[in-house]
Design a protein around this motif. Structure first.
Motif, mmCIF file in Angstrom:
data_model
loop_
_atom_site.group_PDB
_atom_site.id
_atom_site.type_symbol
_atom_site.label_atom_id
_atom_site.label_comp_id
_atom_site.label_asym_id
_atom_site.label_seq_id
_atom_site.Cartn_x
_atom_site.Cartn_y
_atom_site.Cartn_z
ATOM 1 N N GLY A 145 19.654 17.517 -16.708
ATOM 2 C CA GLY A 145 19.844 18.627 -17.461
ATOM 3 C C GLY A 145 18.211 19.240 -18.053
ATOM 4 O O GLY A 145 18.230 20.264 -18.149
ATOM 5 N N ASP A 146 17.234 18.393 -17.866
ATOM 6 C CA ASP A 146 15.762 18.862 -18.183
ATOM 7 C C ASP A 146 15.408 19.844 -17.060
ATOM 8 O O ASP A 146 14.775 20.733 -17.484
ATOM 9 C CB ASP A 146 14.790 17.595 -18.393
ATOM 10 C CG ASP A 146 15.200 16.868 -19.557
ATOM 11 O OD1 ASP A 146 15.669 17.482 -20.696
ATOM 12 O OD2 ASP A 146 14.750 15.658 -19.488
ATOM 13 N N VAL A 147 15.538 19.507 -16.135
ATOM 14 C CA VAL A 147 14.971 20.307 -14.946
ATOM 15 C C VAL A 147 15.811 21.419 -14.782
ATOM 16 O O VAL A 147 15.157 22.442 -14.397
ATOM 17 C CB VAL A 147 14.748 19.878 -13.565
ATOM 18 C CG1 VAL A 147 13.851 18.639 -13.538
ATOM 19 C CG2 VAL A 147 16.222 19.342 -13.051
ATOM 20 N N LEU A 148 17.022 21.726 -15.048
ATOM 21 C CA LEU A 148 18.015 22.792 -15.057
ATOM 22 C C LEU A 148 17.366 23.817 -16.252
ATOM 23 O O LEU A 148 17.512 24.992 -16.036
ATOM 24 C CB LEU A 148 19.511 22.329 -15.396
ATOM 25 C CG LEU A 148 20.262 21.727 -14.184
ATOM 26 C CD1 LEU A 148 21.445 21.161 -14.577
ATOM 27 C CD2 LEU A 148 20.381 22.683 -13.092
ATOM 28 N N GLU A 149 17.220 23.045 -17.271
ATOM 29 C CA GLU A 149 16.721 24.093 -18.422
ATOM 30 C C GLU A 149 15.344 24.771 -18.132
ATOM 31 O O GLU A 149 15.096 25.835 -18.643
ATOM 32 C CB GLU A 149 16.268 23.107 -19.811
ATOM 33 C CG GLU A 149 16.212 23.965 -20.921
ATOM 34 C CD GLU A 149 17.076 25.059 -21.372
ATOM 35 O OE1 GLU A 149 16.875 26.068 -21.700
ATOM 36 O OE2 GLU A 149 18.317 24.841 -21.101
ATOM 37 N N ARG A 150 14.528 24.089 -17.472
ATOM 38 C CA ARG A 150 13.321 24.558 -16.810
ATOM 39 C C ARG A 150 13.632 25.838 -15.918
ATOM 40 O O ARG A 150 13.109 26.991 -15.900
ATOM 41 C CB ARG A 150 12.396 23.552 -16.034
ATOM 42 C CG ARG A 150 11.114 24.129 -15.523
ATOM 43 C CD ARG A 150 10.553 23.066 -14.673
ATOM 44 N NE ARG A 150 9.088 23.671 -14.308
ATOM 45 C CZ ARG A 150 8.372 22.896 -13.230
ATOM 46 N NH1 ARG A 150 8.583 21.612 -13.060
ATOM 47 N NH2 ARG A 150 7.344 23.556 -12.555
ATOM 48 N N GLY A 151 14.540 25.598 -15.190
ATOM 49 C CA GLY A 151 15.028 26.570 -14.141
ATOM 50 C C GLY A 151 15.311 27.914 -14.915
ATOM 51 O O GLY A 151 15.247 28.897 -14.540
ATOM 52 N N VAL B 209 21.157 34.567 -11.904
ATOM 53 C CA VAL B 209 21.137 33.223 -11.397
ATOM 54 C C VAL B 209 21.635 32.316 -12.336
ATOM 55 O O VAL B 209 21.164 32.345 -13.812
ATOM 56 C CB VAL B 209 19.742 32.755 -11.139
ATOM 57 C CG1 VAL B 209 19.627 31.194 -10.473
ATOM 58 C CG2 VAL B 209 19.137 33.553 -9.900
ATOM 59 N N THR B 210 22.439 31.478 -12.101
ATOM 60 C CA THR B 210 23.302 30.433 -12.861
ATOM 61 C C THR B 210 22.806 29.110 -12.697
ATOM 62 O O THR B 210 22.862 28.866 -11.615
ATOM 63 C CB THR B 210 24.634 30.645 -13.217
ATOM 64 O OG1 THR B 210 24.983 31.807 -13.260
ATOM 65 C CG2 THR B 210 25.167 29.855 -13.954
ATOM 66 N N PHE B 211 22.360 28.246 -13.871
ATOM 67 C CA PHE B 211 22.185 26.956 -13.417
ATOM 68 C C PHE B 211 23.365 25.965 -14.004
ATOM 69 O O PHE B 211 23.784 26.163 -15.262
ATOM 70 C CB PHE B 211 21.009 26.346 -14.068
ATOM 71 C CG PHE B 211 19.693 26.839 -13.181
ATOM 72 C CD1 PHE B 211 19.150 26.358 -12.263
ATOM 73 C CD2 PHE B 211 19.205 28.293 -13.417
ATOM 74 C CE1 PHE B 211 18.278 27.106 -11.450
ATOM 75 C CE2 PHE B 211 17.929 28.690 -12.897
ATOM 76 C CZ PHE B 211 17.586 28.021 -12.000
ATOM 77 N N VAL B 212 23.904 25.150 -13.291
ATOM 78 C CA VAL B 212 24.963 24.376 -13.600
ATOM 79 C C VAL B 212 24.897 22.945 -13.551
ATOM 80 O O VAL B 212 24.276 22.509 -12.284
ATOM 81 C CB VAL B 212 26.293 24.608 -12.717
ATOM 82 C CG1 VAL B 212 27.615 23.808 -13.088
ATOM 83 C CG2 VAL B 212 26.768 26.239 -12.789
ATOM 84 N N MET B 213 25.100 22.126 -14.623
ATOM 85 C CA MET B 213 24.952 20.635 -14.327
ATOM 86 C C MET B 213 26.350 20.011 -13.853
ATOM 87 O O MET B 213 27.622 20.366 -14.150
ATOM 88 C CB MET B 213 24.980 20.007 -15.759
ATOM 89 C CG MET B 213 24.645 18.448 -15.671
ATOM 90 S SD MET B 213 24.411 17.741 -17.205
ATOM 91 C CE MET B 213 22.820 18.358 -17.677
ATOM 92 N N GLY B 214 26.062 19.469 -12.628
ATOM 93 C CA GLY B 214 27.398 19.003 -11.881
ATOM 94 C C GLY B 214 26.736 18.050 -10.450
ATOM 95 O O GLY B 214 25.580 18.246 -10.212
ATOM 96 N N GLU B 215 27.680 17.331 -10.137
ATOM 97 C CA GLU B 215 27.389 16.527 -8.785
ATOM 98 C C GLU B 215 27.203 17.590 -7.538
ATOM 99 O O GLU B 215 28.389 18.577 -7.411
ATOM 100 C CB GLU B 215 28.544 15.856 -8.550
ATOM 101 C CG GLU B 215 28.444 14.423 -9.577
ATOM 102 C CD GLU B 215 27.240 13.515 -9.536
ATOM 103 O OE1 GLU B 215 26.630 13.465 -8.472
ATOM 104 O OE2 GLU B 215 26.827 12.787 -10.464
ATOM 105 N N ALA B 216 26.239 17.451 -6.780
ATOM 106 C CA ALA B 216 26.429 18.574 -5.573
ATOM 107 C C ALA B 216 27.605 18.458 -4.670
ATOM 108 O O ALA B 216 28.035 19.308 -3.937
ATOM 109 C CB ALA B 216 25.212 18.310 -4.789
#
Length: 247
Positions: free
Chosen positions: A76-82, A95-102
């Motif tokens: 979550g921390d690096v997604l927030e940076r993104g 661009v959307t950043f999503v928390m989830g398993e690749a």
């Protein structure tokens, strides 16, 4: 901000992206990836999505058909940076950043980036199989994966596991799974040295700023161990290949 807070944000503070890659090399890879206007770009294991943001910008967001991107990661921390980087570049609507398993992602895309994230799928071969299911017909995949440049010592192999293959083995694994290699290049020594240095640099600077912090001794040991492992262990032995693959 207190020293503990600085330590939390220092880990990736000096890194452009979490892979050995120069800006010039990145530009070449994006050229070979050939992101078109209106394409859908997916980055699995995106981190803070620096390369994803550049890919979307390269595809174009100002014309009648905008390129769009999705980055997927579990941190979550690096997604927030993104998200902050996207907003700073006026790309947050694209661009959307999503928390989830690749490995759980199923929505297809025209261009896919998966760099250093094969482990999320269970290894190189399972990753190449799974990614074939999410790239659209005629699409392309930028796949970054480790390989052995030279036979590793038992100590180095223990760090990275038994599933790392040679470069010919990596290319053959892609071919066996129906991929065609449209581009192949590898990280050079300067890219590796810069990557390892910037991976440590934020915390090295924290140590110099807060030498009396109670965490300093542990952080110093961690950084010294990592640098020792690199210089005396896998420097020149572990490689990183970038393959642009098509189906």
């Amino acid at each position: 901000m207190q020293s503990a807070d600085h330590l939390a944000v220092s880990r990736h503070a000096r890194m452009r992206w979490n892979t050995p890659l120069s800006p010039e090399h990145a530009a070449l890879l994006l050229q070979r990836l050939d992101v078109r206007p209106g394409a859908r770009v997916l980055d699995l294991g995106c981190g803070w999505g620096e390369l994803l943001l550049r890919a979307v910008a390269a595809g174009g967001v100002s014309g009648p058909v905008a390129t769009r991107g999705v980055g997927v990661d579990t941190d979550g921390d690096v997604l927030e940076r993104g998200r902050r980087l996207a907003a700073d570049r006026s790309l947050n609507r694209h661009v959307t950043f999503v928390m989830g398993e690749a490995a759980a992602w199923q929505e297809p895309a025209d261009r896919i980036l998966c760099i250093g994230s094969a482990h999320a799928f269970g290894g190189t071969r399972p990753a190449l199989d799974a990614l074939a299911a999410v790239v659209r017909p005629g699409g392309r995949l930028l796949f970054g994966d480790a390989y052995w440049e030279h036979p590793p010592t038992p100590e180095v192999e223990e760090i990275f596991g038994p599933d790392v293959v040679t470069l010919p083995g990596l290319v053959e694994a892609a071919r066996e799974r129906g991929w065609r290699v449209l581009h192949l290049s590898t990280a050079d020594q300067r890219e590796w040295d810069d990557f390892e240095s910037t991976f440590l640099a934020g915390r090295q600077e924290w140590l110099l700023t807060y030498p009396e912090d109670p965490r300093a001794a542990d952080v110093r040991t961690q950084l010294d161990d990592r640098l020792r492992e690199y210089v005396a262990g896998y420097r020149g032995t572990l490689g990183l290949a970038y393959l642009v693959l098509g189906r």
